[in-house]
Motif scaffolding. Structure first.
Motif, short mmCIF file in Angstrom:
data_model
loop_
_atom_site.label_atom_id
_atom_site.label_comp_id
_atom_site.label_asym_id
_atom_site.label_seq_id
_atom_site.Cartn_x
_atom_site.Cartn_y
_atom_site.Cartn_z
N UNK A 1 5.05 -3.90 0.69
CA UNK A 1 4.71 -3.48 2.04
C UNK A 1 3.33 -2.81 2.07
N UNK A 2 3.06 -1.97 1.09
CA UNK A 2 1.77 -1.29 1.02
C UNK A 2 0.65 -2.31 0.83
N UNK A 3 0.86 -3.27 -0.08
CA UNK A 3 -0.18 -4.29 -0.32
C UNK A 3 -0.44 -5.12 0.95
N UNK A 4 0.62 -5.41 1.70
CA UNK A 4 0.47 -6.16 2.95
C UNK A 4 -0.40 -5.38 3.94
N UNK B 1 2.56 7.96 -2.80
CA UNK B 1 2.23 7.71 -4.21
C UNK B 1 1.87 6.25 -4.44
N UNK B 2 2.61 5.36 -3.78
CA UNK B 2 2.34 3.93 -3.95
C UNK B 2 1.00 3.55 -3.33
N UNK B 3 0.67 4.15 -2.18
CA UNK B 3 -0.61 3.87 -1.55
C UNK B 3 -1.74 4.31 -2.46
N UNK C 1 -1.68 4.57 -5.70
CA UNK C 1 -1.71 3.66 -6.85
C UNK C 1 -2.39 2.34 -6.50
N UNK C 2 -2.01 1.78 -5.33
CA UNK C 2 -2.56 0.48 -4.94
C UNK C 2 -4.05 0.61 -4.63
N UNK C 3 -4.42 1.68 -3.90
CA UNK C 3 -5.84 1.84 -3.57
C UNK C 3 -6.69 2.14 -4.80
N UNK C 4 -6.12 2.81 -5.79
CA UNK C 4 -6.86 3.10 -7.02
C UNK C 4 -7.10 1.83 -7.83
N UNK C 5 -6.21 0.86 -7.68
CA UNK C 5 -6.35 -0.38 -8.45
C UNK C 5 -7.34 -1.35 -7.81
N UNK C 6 -7.82 -1.03 -6.61
CA UNK C 6 -8.78 -1.95 -5.93
C UNK C 6 -10.17 -1.80 -6.47
#
Length: 180
Positions: A133-136, A171-173, A175-180
């Motif tokens: 959902x976060x990635x979407x 936390x998931x946001x 993580x996802x934004x750090x991986x971009x």
């Protein structure tokens, strides 16, 4: 010429009580609240003191919330579920404290209460579902880094906090934004 005098009569009892009725519909009672109240009755009938104490505790927490200054405008199932999650978290902390203090009997009692409370919660989203959902949303918003976290979190505000706790989503946001 004759003048008419108006005599005013005091209101009858029926007229006085009707003055307090409004045409507005009362807010609907959340289904979860009705279920909890029914469980109180069932626990009383079956003389299950442990379950009764746990369920009455939920009602007590709800009453306390309604009277607090931070009370929500309307109590919904989601509000009640978040309240139950907080109660579970308090009990989990108690389990750790009792275990550290060498009181396994008290820790076991708290674990039983946690299991009784989990009955009222919906199926939580898995970390993978939250990440999807976060990635979407990140893709939709065109987020490129941690500076876009507020924009992403605002869009994810529609997620039910009972199914996806805000801390897990945050936390998931990150993580996802750090991986971009």
């Amino acid at each position: 010429m004759l003048s008419r005098t108006l005599f005013t009569r005091p209101l009858t009892r029926a007229a006085r009580t009707c003055a307090f009725y409004t045409t507005e519909a009362a807010p609907a009672t959340p289904q979860l609240l009705l279920r909890i109240k029914a469980d109180v009755k069932d626990a009383m009938r079956s003389k299950d003191k442990e379950r009764l104490a746990v369920v009455k505790g939920i009602l007590s927490d709800l009453t306390y919330l309604e009277k607090s200054p931070q009370a929500p405008a309307q109590v919904t199932d989601s509000v009640i579920q978040v309240l139950i999650q907080k109660s579970i978290k308090r009990r989990q902390e108690s389990v750790l404290s009792f275990t550290d203090a060498g009181r396994p009997d008290q820790a076991q009692q708290e674990r039983k209460e946690i299991e009784m409370l989990k009955v009222y919660l919906p199926q939580a989203m898995t970390p993978q579902e939250i990440e999807d959902e976060v990635r979407r949303v990140v893709k939709e918003q065109g987020a490129t880094g941690s500076k876009d976290m507020g924009k992403v979190m605002k869009e994810l505000g529609s997620l039910d906090p009972a199914k996806a706790p805000k801390k897990d989503v945050s936390d998931m946001v990150k993580k996802v934004l750090a991986s971009l």
